[in-house]
Design a protein around this motif. Structure first.
Motif, PDB file in Angstrom:
ATOM      1  N   GLY A 157     -35.774  94.695  11.822  1.00  0.00           N
ATOM      2  CA  GLY A 157     -36.477  93.421  11.885  1.00  0.00           C
ATOM      3  C   GLY A 157     -37.881  93.561  12.443  1.00  0.00           C
ATOM      4  O   GLY A 157     -38.064  93.988  13.585  1.00  0.00           O
ATOM      5  N   GLY A 161     -40.058  91.134  13.081  1.00  0.00           N
ATOM      6  CA  GLY A 161     -40.556  89.859  13.593  1.00  0.00           C
ATOM      7  C   GLY A 161     -41.282  90.118  14.910  1.00  0.00           C
ATOM      8  O   GLY A 161     -41.468  91.278  15.312  1.00  0.00           O
ATOM      9  N   ALA A 186     -33.033  93.218  15.734  1.00  0.00           N
ATOM     10  CA  ALA A 186     -34.100  92.222  15.904  1.00  0.00           C
ATOM     11  C   ALA A 186     -34.253  91.487  14.584  1.00  0.00           C
ATOM     12  O   ALA A 186     -35.347  91.102  14.191  1.00  0.00           O
ATOM     13  CB  ALA A 186     -35.403  92.923  16.311  1.00  0.00           C
ATOM     14  N   GLY A 204     -33.237  88.581  13.435  1.00  0.00           N
ATOM     15  CA  GLY A 204     -33.348  87.142  13.314  1.00  0.00           C
ATOM     16  C   GLY A 204     -32.029  86.385  13.219  1.00  0.00           C
ATOM     17  O   GLY A 204     -30.947  86.895  13.534  1.00  0.00           O
TER      18      GLY A 204
HETATM   19  C1  LIG Z   1     -39.870  75.154  12.669  1.00  0.00           C
HETATM   20  C2  LIG Z   1     -39.912  76.179  13.757  1.00  0.00           C
HETATM   21  C3  LIG Z   1     -40.914  76.133  14.721  1.00  0.00           C
HETATM   22  C4  LIG Z   1     -40.947  77.087  15.763  1.00  0.00           C
HETATM   23  N1  LIG Z   1     -41.931  77.004  16.707  1.00  0.00           N
HETATM   24  C5  LIG Z   1     -41.957  77.905  17.727  1.00  0.00           C
HETATM   25  C6  LIG Z   1     -42.962  77.835  18.747  1.00  0.00           C
HETATM   26  O1  LIG Z   1     -43.834  76.952  18.735  1.00  0.00           O
HETATM   27  N2  LIG Z   1     -42.934  78.769  19.752  1.00  0.00           N
HETATM   28  C7  LIG Z   1     -41.992  79.760  19.791  1.00  0.00           C
HETATM   29  O2  LIG Z   1     -42.033  80.603  20.717  1.00  0.00           O
HETATM   30  N3  LIG Z   1     -41.031  79.857  18.852  1.00  0.00           N
HETATM   31  C8  LIG Z   1     -40.982  78.959  17.828  1.00  0.00           C
HETATM   32  N4  LIG Z   1     -40.001  79.037  16.875  1.00  0.00           N
HETATM   33  C9  LIG Z   1     -38.969  80.084  17.012  1.00  0.00           C
HETATM   34  C10 LIG Z   1     -39.447  81.409  16.461  1.00  0.00           C
HETATM   35  O3  LIG Z   1     -39.854  81.260  15.124  1.00  0.00           O
HETATM   36  C11 LIG Z   1     -38.334  82.447  16.507  1.00  0.00           C
HETATM   37  O4  LIG Z   1     -37.614  82.339  17.702  1.00  0.00           O
HETATM   38  C12 LIG Z   1     -38.923  83.860  16.399  1.00  0.00           C
HETATM   39  O5  LIG Z   1     -39.546  84.054  15.148  1.00  0.00           O
HETATM   40  C13 LIG Z   1     -37.819  84.914  16.602  1.00  0.00           C
HETATM   41  O6  LIG Z   1     -38.380  86.200  16.483  1.00  0.00           O
HETATM   42  P1  LIG Z   1     -37.475  87.426  16.098  1.00  0.00           P
HETATM   43  O7  LIG Z   1     -38.385  88.610  16.118  1.00  0.00           O
HETATM   44  O8  LIG Z   1     -36.266  87.440  16.940  1.00  0.00           O
HETATM   45  O9  LIG Z   1     -36.934  87.124  14.629  1.00  0.00           O
HETATM   46  P2  LIG Z   1     -37.693  86.758  13.268  1.00  0.00           P
HETATM   47  O10 LIG Z   1     -39.060  86.237  13.510  1.00  0.00           O
HETATM   48  O11 LIG Z   1     -36.745  85.894  12.500  1.00  0.00           O
HETATM   49  O12 LIG Z   1     -37.832  88.161  12.530  1.00  0.00           O
HETATM   50  C14 LIG Z   1     -36.707  88.791  12.007  1.00  0.00           C
HETATM   51  C15 LIG Z   1     -37.181  89.864  11.039  1.00  0.00           C
HETATM   52  O13 LIG Z   1     -36.018  90.551  10.578  1.00  0.00           O
HETATM   53  C16 LIG Z   1     -36.100  90.756   9.199  1.00  0.00           C
HETATM   54  N5  LIG Z   1     -34.733  90.833   8.698  1.00  0.00           N
HETATM   55  C17 LIG Z   1     -33.799  89.861   8.671  1.00  0.00           C
HETATM   56  N6  LIG Z   1     -32.646  90.326   8.171  1.00  0.00           N
HETATM   57  C18 LIG Z   1     -32.846  91.632   7.889  1.00  0.00           C
HETATM   58  C19 LIG Z   1     -32.032  92.636   7.336  1.00  0.00           C
HETATM   59  N7  LIG Z   1     -30.750  92.424   6.985  1.00  0.00           N
HETATM   60  N8  LIG Z   1     -32.559  93.871   7.146  1.00  0.00           N
HETATM   61  C20 LIG Z   1     -33.861  94.134   7.493  1.00  0.00           C
HETATM   62  N9  LIG Z   1     -34.675  93.195   8.013  1.00  0.00           N
HETATM   63  C21 LIG Z   1     -34.171  91.964   8.210  1.00  0.00           C
HETATM   64  C22 LIG Z   1     -36.891  89.583   8.668  1.00  0.00           C
HETATM   65  O14 LIG Z   1     -37.549  89.901   7.453  1.00  0.00           O
HETATM   66  C23 LIG Z   1     -37.889  89.336   9.806  1.00  0.00           C
HETATM   67  O15 LIG Z   1     -39.101  90.027   9.621  1.00  0.00           O
HETATM   68  C24 LIG Z   1     -39.969  78.098  15.832  1.00  0.00           C
HETATM   69  C25 LIG Z   1     -38.950  78.146  14.844  1.00  0.00           C
HETATM   70  C26 LIG Z   1     -38.920  77.204  13.828  1.00  0.00           C
HETATM   71  C27 LIG Z   1     -37.800  77.261  12.797  1.00  0.00           C
END
Ligand SMILES: Cc1cc2nc3c(=O)[nH]c(=O)nc-3n(C[C@H](O)[C@H](O)[C@H](O)COP(=O)(O)OP(=O)(O)OC[C@H]3O[C@@H](n4cnc5c(N)ncnc54)[C@H](O)[C@@H]3O)c2cc1C
Length: 384
Positions: free
Chosen positions: A16, A18, A162, A164
């Motif tokens: 991931g 993100g 990571a 998501g």
């Molecule tokens: C409408 C909305 C508004 C938001 N506003 C805010 C805000 O103002 N402030 C804030 O702090 N947070 C906000 N959030 C929350 C924030 O978007 C998430 O908490 C954050 O993006 C999580 O980061 P992450 O790195 O854990 O996961 P993600 O950003 O979801 O990244 C996960 C990554 O994993 C990859 N992936 C998924 N499955 C697989 C797989 N099987 N194999 C390989 N890769 C995979 C995806 O392509 C992605 O790149 C908001 C969320 C929403 C829905």
């Protein structure tokens, strides 16, 4: 005196790219730990990264400092983006300021800019795009073989999920699945807002505008480049569109359904529903059950949404994901035994994310309630 060298895991695989996974990889590399990131995206800009994020002091800002990216972040950040405006459904302003509890210098950045900042900081080739993890096969002694949809495999000594909301890695640790919160956002947007949509730009102000009432809400958020991102939120069954006979691929049908829901709202606010430059995207909001915990298992852990998906009403999902990534990387760099490092990380992660997830669950309840404007006003003015 002879000291045993730190036994950092030979092969750390983060799934991931993100904000959480990239922060983890960057901080690991700063400490000389080898890491590969696998992401399902075909390329860095394969999907719209969407939205503006405020970077908060104890989480996102901490992580950016740990990543050595604080100065570069400062050059991109928009301090004015913190301003929050709350309106009633009649369009009258109820609150227009930097909220006192949050306004301690939490500058905003577009999600895409943040992703580029983190990606550019990594050693070339760190991220392997087009690698969708299908499953992770335990090999014993904490090792895993990763199976990707493209037919490739990779072995790892430490697997970091990571990935998501719908994490595949999470299945190794827990049976929990995200549950619909009862609230759906329909996302739309305005381009060149000042020139093309001056009235809506003025209503939005310089940060975020929320209009909330009776289980409905409009949120308009300034992004860079003159773009305003708009969410029309509703407490509604997840299949609201099927029940209403609305084809989500038909913008005119979605617009008509939204206008019906927001009947009785001021014409100015209803402009956010009609004046779209981007069409409409249906986004039901999900959260993991609270608390979400797991038994420590050698060779695998989670961070960010994979560990603690919560409604956006925490306002800190991305911030927590980055702090998780920085904490895990720093623990790995600082402990002689990787398994001890992961145990220490999880001891901090689980209570921290439980507290935030409880706040997010309360936040979405009060923002989509019959008296939501009063409840959110009390929150913004510190009267709750
Ligand atoms: C409408 C909305 C508004 C938001 N506003 C805010 C805000 O103002 N402030 C804030 O702090 N947070 C906000 N959030 C929350 C924030 O978007 C998430 O908490 C954050 O993006 C999580 O980061 P992450 O790195 O854990 O996961 P993600 O950003 O979801 O990244 C996960 C990554 O994993 C990859 N992936 C998924 N499955 C697989 C797989 N099987 N194999 C390989 N890769 C995979 C995806 O392509 C992605 O790149 C908001 C969320 C929403 C829905």
């Amino acid at each position: 005196m002879h000291r045993t060298p730190a036994r950092t895991p030979a092969r750390v695989a983060v799934v991931g790219a993100g904000p959480g996974g990239l922060t983890c990889a960057r901080v690991l590399q700063r400490h000389g730990v080898e890491v590969t990131v696998h992401d399902l995206g075909a390329a860095p800009a394969a999907r719209d990264q969407g939205g503006s994020l405020d970077m908060q002091a104890g989480t996102g800002q901490y992580a950016l400092r740990a990543a050595g990216l604080w100065e570069k972040f400062g050059a991109l950040a928009r301090p004015e983006g913190e301003r929050t405006r709350l309106l009633g459904r009649d369009g009258k302003t109820l609150f227009d300021a930097v909220p006192p509890r949050e306004g301690q210098g939490n500058p905003e950045i577009d999600r895409g800019q943040l992703r580029d900042l983190l990606l550019d900081s990594l050693a070339p080739g760190t991220v392997r795009w087009g690698h969708k993890l299908e499953r992770a096969e335990p090999l014993g002694a904490g090792r895993h073989r990763l199976h990707f949809a493209n037919g490739e495999t990779a072995e790892t000594d430490l697997l970091v999920g990571a990935d998501g909301a719908w994490s595949r890695v999470r299945r190794l640790l827990s049976d929990a699945v995200p549950v619909y919160t009862g609230v759906t956002f329909v996302e739309t947007g305005l381009n060149e807002a000042e020139a093309r949509h001056p009235e809506l730009a003025a209503l939005t102000g310089e940060g975020t505008m929320m209009a909330l009432d009776d289980n409905l809400g409009l949120v308009a958020q300034r992004n860079s480049g003159g773009h305003i991102r708009v969410y029309a939120g509703m407490r509604t069954p997840e299949d609201w569109h099927r029940r209403a006979g609305v084809d989500l691929a038909e913008p005119a049908a979605v617009r008509a359904a939204l206008l019906e829901r927001f009947a009785g709202w001021s014409p100015a606010l209803r402009g956010f529903l009609t004046e779209t430059d981007t069409g409409y995207v249906n986004r039901p909001l999900y959260a993991l059950p609270v608390p979400h915990t797991w038994e420590h298992t050698e060779g695998v852990t989670l961070l960010g949404d994979a560990a603690h998906l919560m409604s956006p009403f925490s306002g800190m999902g991305a911030n927590l994901a980055m702090r998780d990534g920085a904490d895990l990387a720093q623990a790995l760099a600082g402990h002689p035994e990787p398994d001890e490092a992961v145990t220490a990380y999880e001891k901090i992660l689980l209570p921290r994310s439980t507290e935030a997830a409880e706040g997010a669950a309360e936040g979405i309840e009060s923002a989509f309630a019959p008296d939501s404007a009063e409840q959110v006003l009390a929150h913004l003015t510190g009267r709750h």
